[in-house]
Motif scaffolding. Structure first.
Motif, PDB file in Angstrom:
ATOM      1  N   ALA A  15      46.547  40.234  39.489  1.00  0.00           N
ATOM      2  CA  ALA A  15      47.034  39.969  38.131  1.00  0.00           C
ATOM      3  C   ALA A  15      46.197  38.870  37.461  1.00  0.00           C
ATOM      4  CB  ALA A  15      48.508  39.572  38.170  1.00  0.00           C
ATOM      5  N   LYS A  16      45.837  37.842  38.223  1.00  0.00           N
ATOM      6  CA  LYS A  16      44.997  36.781  37.664  1.00  0.00           C
ATOM      7  C   LYS A  16      43.636  37.327  37.262  1.00  0.00           C
ATOM      8  CE  LYS A  16      47.116  32.846  40.046  1.00  0.00           C
ATOM      9  NZ  LYS A  16      46.909  31.741  41.026  1.00  0.00           N
ATOM     10  N   TRP A  17      43.108  38.252  38.059  1.00  0.00           N
ATOM     11  CA  TRP A  17      41.829  38.864  37.703  1.00  0.00           C
ATOM     12  C   TRP A  17      41.966  39.666  36.409  1.00  0.00           C
ATOM     13  CZ3 TRP A  17      39.540  43.977  39.635  1.00  0.00           C
ATOM     14  CH2 TRP A  17      38.232  44.113  39.197  1.00  0.00           C
ATOM     15  N   GLY A  18      43.101  40.371  36.265  1.00  0.00           N
ATOM     16  CA  GLY A  18      43.339  41.113  35.037  1.00  0.00           C
ATOM     17  C   GLY A  18      43.376  40.202  33.821  1.00  0.00           C
ATOM     18  N   VAL A  19      43.994  39.031  33.970  1.00  0.00           N
ATOM     19  CA  VAL A  19      44.022  38.070  32.868  1.00  0.00           C
ATOM     20  C   VAL A  19      42.604  37.598  32.535  1.00  0.00           C
ATOM     21  CG1 VAL A  19      44.816  35.781  32.177  1.00  0.00           C
ATOM     22  CG2 VAL A  19      46.369  37.314  33.384  1.00  0.00           C
ATOM     23  N   ALA A  20      41.808  37.318  33.576  1.00  0.00           N
ATOM     24  CA  ALA A  20      40.432  36.867  33.352  1.00  0.00           C
ATOM     25  C   ALA A  20      39.585  37.959  32.706  1.00  0.00           C
ATOM     26  CB  ALA A  20      39.805  36.427  34.674  1.00  0.00           C
ATOM     27  N   GLU A  21      39.801  39.212  33.099  1.00  0.00           N
ATOM     28  CA  GLU A  21      39.072  40.320  32.480  1.00  0.00           C
ATOM     29  C   GLU A  21      39.409  40.437  30.998  1.00  0.00           C
ATOM     30  OE1 GLU A  21      36.947  43.333  34.025  1.00  0.00           O
ATOM     31  OE2 GLU A  21      36.391  41.269  34.500  1.00  0.00           O
ATOM     32  N   ALA A  22      40.690  40.275  30.681  1.00  0.00           N
ATOM     33  CA  ALA A  22      41.090  40.312  29.275  1.00  0.00           C
ATOM     34  C   ALA A  22      40.461  39.156  28.508  1.00  0.00           C
ATOM     35  CB  ALA A  22      42.615  40.259  29.158  1.00  0.00           C
ATOM     36  N   GLY A  23      40.216  38.039  29.187  1.00  0.00           N
ATOM     37  CA  GLY A  23      39.578  36.899  28.537  1.00  0.00           C
ATOM     38  C   GLY A  23      38.170  37.212  28.057  1.00  0.00           C
ATOM     39  N   ILE A  24      37.478  38.147  28.739  1.00  0.00           N
ATOM     40  CA  ILE A  24      36.132  38.543  28.289  1.00  0.00           C
ATOM     41  C   ILE A  24      36.211  39.231  26.933  1.00  0.00           C
ATOM     42  CG2 ILE A  24      34.121  39.947  28.853  1.00  0.00           C
ATOM     43  CD1 ILE A  24      34.713  39.574  31.775  1.00  0.00           C
ATOM     44  N   THR A  80      34.571  36.660  37.363  1.00  0.00           N
ATOM     45  CA  THR A  80      33.951  36.819  38.683  1.00  0.00           C
ATOM     46  C   THR A  80      34.641  35.937  39.719  1.00  0.00           C
ATOM     47  OG1 THR A  80      31.811  37.313  37.654  1.00  0.00           O
ATOM     48  CG2 THR A  80      31.785  36.633  39.961  1.00  0.00           C
ATOM     49  N   ALA A  81      34.969  34.700  39.327  1.00  0.00           N
ATOM     50  CA  ALA A  81      35.675  33.800  40.244  1.00  0.00           C
ATOM     51  C   ALA A  81      37.042  34.373  40.615  1.00  0.00           C
ATOM     52  CB  ALA A  81      35.828  32.424  39.617  1.00  0.00           C
ATOM     53  N   ALA A  82      37.748  34.949  39.632  1.00  0.00           N
ATOM     54  CA  ALA A  82      39.059  35.534  39.913  1.00  0.00           C
ATOM     55  C   ALA A  82      38.936  36.755  40.810  1.00  0.00           C
ATOM     56  CB  ALA A  82      39.745  35.904  38.600  1.00  0.00           C
ATOM     57  N   ARG A  83      37.895  37.554  40.606  1.00  0.00           N
ATOM     58  CA  ARG A  83      37.695  38.729  41.462  1.00  0.00           C
ATOM     59  C   ARG A  83      37.379  38.320  42.896  1.00  0.00           C
ATOM     60  NH1 ARG A  83      33.097  41.097  42.875  1.00  0.00           N
ATOM     61  NH2 ARG A  83      31.927  39.979  41.268  1.00  0.00           N
TER      62      ARG A  83
END
Length: 351
Positions: A15-24, A80-83
């Motif tokens: 879920a955190k990775w999903g949030v970071a992806e949306a940040g892009i 990338t860090a979240a992934r």
């Protein structure tokens, strides 16, 4: 596989990775233009001329100095860090499960050994009770044997408690309720039978520092902090706002082209730049700290593993000697050279 599917820690990491992806997506978005409408009324207009003045304007913001690219770079590094954090969490889940299974295996093996010891100790107590009845031994010898038997029974109860607790820990590591393991009577512990070979210290450190996901994630966080600093430096250069407009002034068409820019008079973004630079130093310090901690863990575990292997070899030698002693006691018992009590004592030592 069950743990990687059901453990909720991985759901949080994903879920955190999903949030970071949306940040892009957010970082790459361009600012929207704005539309303005300002009607005016001329109360002193001449007769026959409309007193209304209609003014339309549009504001088009233009970012300068590559700010958008720096935002995208920062968001990409954070993604990338979240992934990579997903891989780190997956390794932690695997490690907790392996440790829980190891503890469960150790408790089960201890239970098996204690049950064998109890069988032998009960025979010893019976034999000593018979000898005491015939006056061959004093009461303290029988009492001491009974105390040892009771102590082992208490140890068995404690071990069974540990088995139950470790089953709960295994279920927790899997991300399942403990009731899900009720129908599972046999858990495979085959992975415990293969000990990894010792590796040279430089090779282990190199593999860890180049491939550990937590280290790679920390590097990505540093890159994100670097991009953040570049973004704040770019903000020293003001954006441009273009404002073309149209005005219908009492039947006359009037066009205009506006232009505005923020004047860096009172500050040139020194505060945010200093904060971003401090965040970059903090990210660098966290990476250095993590790297030192990883190297320390490798050194500690490698030393402990080497000592554990030596201890295992010593235990195997001792086991072999006790097995020979038990076999010798068996032969001597059959030959009538020792009594049953001596045989039982040798069997108790071997168990």
């Amino acid at each position: 596989l069950v743990a990687l599917y059901y453990n909720p820690d991985l759901d949080v990491a994903r879920a955190k990775w999903g949030v970071a992806e949306a940040g892009i997506i957010t970082a790459g978005s361009r600012p929207n233009p704005s539309l303005g409408y300002t009607p005016q009324f001329n109360s002193s207009a001449e007769s026959g001329i409309s007193p209304w003045i209609l003014t339309f304007s549009i504001n088009i913001p233009i970012e300068t100095a590559g700010k958008r690219s720096y935002r995208v770079a920062q968001a990409t590094h954070l993604s990338t860090a979240a992934r990579l954090n997903i891989a780190a969490v997956a390794w932690q889940v695997r490690s907790r499960l392996r440790t829980s299974l190891l503890n469960l295996y150790g408790a089960k093996e201890a239970e098996t050994i204690l049950k064998r010891e109890l069988v032998v100790q009960e025979e010893i107590v019976k034999l000593l009770a018979q000898r005491f009845a015939y006056g061959e031994i004093p009461r303290p010898d029988l009492t001491q044997a009974q105390i040892s038997l009771d102590q082992n029974r208490l140890t068995l109860y404690e071990t069974q408690k540990q088995i139950a607790e470790n089953r709960v820990r295994v279920a927790e590591a899997l991300g399942l309720p403990v009731n899900a393991l009720n129908g599972v009577n046999v858990l495979s512990f085959d992975f415990l039978g293969h000990l990894p070979a010792e590796m040279p210290k430089p090779d282990i450190q190199r593999q860890a520092l180049l491939n550990r996901p937590d280290i790679l994630s920390s590097l990505s966080e540093y890159e994100a902090a670097q991009a953040g600093l570049q973004l704040e430096i770019a903000k020293q250069y003001p954006n441009i706002d273009l404002g073309p407009g149209y005005e219908l002034d009492q039947g006359q068409n009037k066009w205009s082209l506006g232009f505005s820019i923020a004047l860096p008079v009172f500050n040139r973004n020194e505060g945010p730049i200093a904060e971003a630079e401090a965040r970059r130093k903090e990210a660098s310090a966290r990476f250095t700290s993590l790297q030192a901690r990883v190297i320390g863990e490798i050194d500690r575990v490698q030393v402990g593993y080497s000592i554990a292997l030596q201890k295992l070899k010593r235990a195997e030698t001792l086991l072999s000697a006790q097995e020979k002693q038990e076999q010798t006691a068996q032969r001597e018992f059959h030959l009538g050279e020792v009594d049953r009590l001596a045989l039982l004592s040798a069997q108790l030592e071997f168990t």
